[in-house]
Design an enzyme around this catalytic site. Structure first.
Site, mmCIF file in Angstrom:
data_model
loop_
_atom_site.group_PDB
_atom_site.id
_atom_site.type_symbol
_atom_site.label_atom_id
_atom_site.label_comp_id
_atom_site.label_asym_id
_atom_site.label_seq_id
_atom_site.Cartn_x
_atom_site.Cartn_y
_atom_site.Cartn_z
ATOM 1 N N SER A 125 0.830 -1.201 0.000
ATOM 2 C CA SER A 125 0.000 0.000 0.000
ATOM 3 C C SER A 125 0.868 1.255 0.000
ATOM 4 C CB SER A 125 -0.843 -0.031 1.273
ATOM 5 O OG SER A 125 -1.403 1.223 1.522
ATOM 6 N N TYR A 150 -2.223 -0.724 10.885
ATOM 7 C CA TYR A 150 -2.430 -1.293 9.545
ATOM 8 C C TYR A 150 -1.198 -1.019 8.669
ATOM 9 C CZ TYR A 150 -3.761 -1.554 4.649
ATOM 10 O OH TYR A 150 -3.755 -1.818 3.296
ATOM 11 N N LYS A 154 1.857 -3.564 6.827
ATOM 12 C CA LYS A 154 2.326 -3.571 5.432
ATOM 13 C C LYS A 154 3.839 -3.328 5.397
ATOM 14 C CE LYS A 154 -1.498 -4.411 3.431
ATOM 15 N NZ LYS A 154 -1.704 -5.688 2.798
HETATM 16 N N1 LIG Z 1 -8.752 -1.417 -0.939
HETATM 17 C C1 LIG Z 1 -7.796 -0.556 -0.682
HETATM 18 O O1 LIG Z 1 -8.044 0.642 -0.584
HETATM 19 C C2 LIG Z 1 -6.354 -1.031 -0.544
HETATM 20 C C3 LIG Z 1 -5.319 -0.094 -0.708
HETATM 21 C C4 LIG Z 1 -3.994 -0.524 -0.576
HETATM 22 C C5 LIG Z 1 -3.740 -1.863 -0.263
HETATM 23 N N2 LIG Z 1 -4.776 -2.735 -0.091
HETATM 24 C C6 LIG Z 1 -4.456 -4.123 0.256
HETATM 25 O O2 LIG Z 1 -4.930 -4.977 -0.763
HETATM 26 C C7 LIG Z 1 -5.372 -6.216 -0.214
HETATM 27 C C8 LIG Z 1 -6.780 -6.492 -0.675
HETATM 28 O O3 LIG Z 1 -7.613 -5.414 -0.273
HETATM 29 P P1 LIG Z 1 -9.180 -5.442 -0.511
HETATM 30 O O4 LIG Z 1 -9.616 -4.034 -0.640
HETATM 31 O O5 LIG Z 1 -9.517 -6.414 -1.558
HETATM 32 O O6 LIG Z 1 -9.667 -5.989 0.917
HETATM 33 P P2 LIG Z 1 -10.900 -6.934 1.253
HETATM 34 O O7 LIG Z 1 -11.139 -6.843 2.708
HETATM 35 O O8 LIG Z 1 -12.041 -6.668 0.338
HETATM 36 O O9 LIG Z 1 -10.326 -8.391 0.881
HETATM 37 C C9 LIG Z 1 -9.404 -9.069 1.690
HETATM 38 C C10 LIG Z 1 -9.787 -10.547 1.660
HETATM 39 O O10 LIG Z 1 -8.857 -11.268 2.476
HETATM 40 C C11 LIG Z 1 -9.573 -12.247 3.230
HETATM 41 N N3 LIG Z 1 -8.774 -12.562 4.421
HETATM 42 C C12 LIG Z 1 -8.426 -11.732 5.431
HETATM 43 N N4 LIG Z 1 -7.668 -12.386 6.328
HETATM 44 C C13 LIG Z 1 -7.535 -13.663 5.873
HETATM 45 C C14 LIG Z 1 -6.863 -14.818 6.360
HETATM 46 N N5 LIG Z 1 -6.189 -14.822 7.521
HETATM 47 N N6 LIG Z 1 -6.954 -15.962 5.633
HETATM 48 C C15 LIG Z 1 -7.637 -15.994 4.471
HETATM 49 N N7 LIG Z 1 -8.289 -14.940 3.958
HETATM 50 C C16 LIG Z 1 -8.237 -13.781 4.659
HETATM 51 C C17 LIG Z 1 -10.911 -11.581 3.524
HETATM 52 O O11 LIG Z 1 -11.944 -12.497 3.825
HETATM 53 C C18 LIG Z 1 -11.184 -10.822 2.221
HETATM 54 O O12 LIG Z 1 -11.925 -11.601 1.298
HETATM 55 C C19 LIG Z 1 -5.246 -6.076 1.304
HETATM 56 O O13 LIG Z 1 -4.053 -6.687 1.702
HETATM 57 C C20 LIG Z 1 -5.179 -4.594 1.520
HETATM 58 O O14 LIG Z 1 -4.453 -4.260 2.668
HETATM 59 C C21 LIG Z 1 -6.065 -2.352 -0.245
#
Ligand SMILES: NC(=O)c1ccc[n+]([C@@H]2O[C@H](COP(=O)([O-])OP(=O)(O)OC[C@H]3O[C@@H](n4cnc5c(N)ncnc54)[C@H](O)[C@@H]3O)[C@@H](O)[C@H]2O)c1
Length: 328
Positions: A125, A150, A154
């Protein structure tokens, strides 16, 4: 067809990656415990793609189960999207965030190594960047001094991956630093899941547009920006998903460690986003200024040139056309 494991493949970004992967002839296998997503998403993925989508309900920290899944499929690559992502919840429950995000990554890496899977793309991120860095943020800008648990998860995972690449030459590790993903697949079937008050701007605006919330809170009005509100680099989630494909195509997952910014390179303020949304959807979004949120930096946008030069990838959507169909 090439198998690709995708952790967190039922989540917002993961589902969009799954669609892009299938479209390009890959066979994604979702690993997700549905802690922040819903199983019904699998059916939606099947409707959109017209293909059966393989998935396992597994917590990545469950090494025994993960190992048994890995043994069932021949696969060389994992896209690691799984994790918790709310800044606010991470402040409320830091231990749970460290346990889930870091614990699941360590467990995943160990099981990958045991199964001789050495290629990984990690969802990082823009929050990892040290906020005193000159803009635009480049991959070699300083990271660290993250502002909340958070962001720390990362940052710590990036450090673990850096050490791993340095000390074990078998690994090909790509760190994808996402800026601010927005919007969703044109079918309208896939959404960013947010119960209650969303943390991210667009899901928040959508809830206000749907009258599920009375007004939008704009956190801070006196930042040193053109209109006093925070500036972010908003990238369409389909562009983001295609960035992962660009890494997979033509064997771009090089040995060692490679870091890429996935953003548009253009910053937009909160007020600009509100105006663009109002214009696109012909709807008025009431908002009120409230105090700054702890940990929010004033301005964040990237230099995406490295990804263009090395992966031939760039974002195609701008802010305005990312907002088309957003209320579908
Ligand atoms: N959406 C954003 O704004 C954003 C920005 C930068 C980085 N990210 C990163 O991208 C990744 C995906 O983000 P997203 O927006 O799709 O989030 P999200 O919450 O929609 O999806 C994350 C998924 O991971 C699963 N999960 C969580 N912990 C788990 C575990 N221990 N075992 C198995 N599954 C697990 C959840 O059930 C969910 O389906 C994350 O790592 C997030 O930190 C997201």
């Amino acid at each position: 067809m090439k198998n690709i494991f995708i952790s967190g493949g039922a989540g917002y970004i993961g589902t969009h990656c799954v669609i892009s992967l299938i479209k390009s002839g890959y066979s994604p296998i979702i690993l997700d415990n549905f802690s922040s997503s819903h199983k019904s998403v699998i059916k939606k993925l099947q409707i959109i793609s017209g293909k059966r989508v393989k998935f396992y309900n597994v917590d990545l920290r469950d090494k025994k189960k993960l190992r048994s899944i890995f043994k069932k499929h021949s696969c060389e690559i994992v896209i690691h999207c799984a994790g918790f992502k709310s800044v606010e919840k991470s402040i409320e429950k830091p231990i749970s965030y460290f346990d889930n995000n870091i614990g699941s990554t360590l467990s995943l890496l160990e099981c990958m190594k045991d199964q001789k899977i050495f290629k990984i793309i990690f969802s990082s991120s823009a929050t990892v960047y040290n906020d005193s860095q000159p803009l635009p943020l480049k991959e070699n800008s300083k990271i660290g001094k993250t502002q909340n648990p958070y962001g720390n998860t990362k940052y710590i995972i990036e450090r673990i991956l850096m050490d791993l690449a340095k000390n074990d030459s078998r690994w090909s590790i790509s760190i994808a630093r996402y800026f601010n993903p927005i919007s969703s697949h044109e079918s309208g079937l896939l959404k960013e899941n947010s119960n209650g008050v969303p943390n991210n701007l667009i899901p928040y605006i959508i809830k206000v547009a749907q009258k599920k919330l009375p007004y939008l809170k704009v956190f801070g009005k006196n930042y040193k920006t053109k209109d006093g509100t925070c500036i972010r680099d908003y990238i369409h989630v389909t562009d983001l998903a295609d960035g992962h494909l660009a890494l997979l195509k033509n064997n771009k997952l090089k040995k060692g460690l490679n870091i890429y910014n996935f953003g548009t390179g253009k910053g937009s303020s909160v007020l600009e986003v509100i105006k663009a949304f109002e214009k696109q959807n012909k709807i008025s979004i009431p908002y009120k200024y409230t105090k700054r949120r702890p940990g929010d930096v004033a301005v964040s946008y990237c230099d995406p040139k490295k990804a263009f030069k090395e992966l031939n990838w760039k974002a195609n959507f701008n802010l305005q056309n990312s907002l088309i169909d957003i209320l579908k």
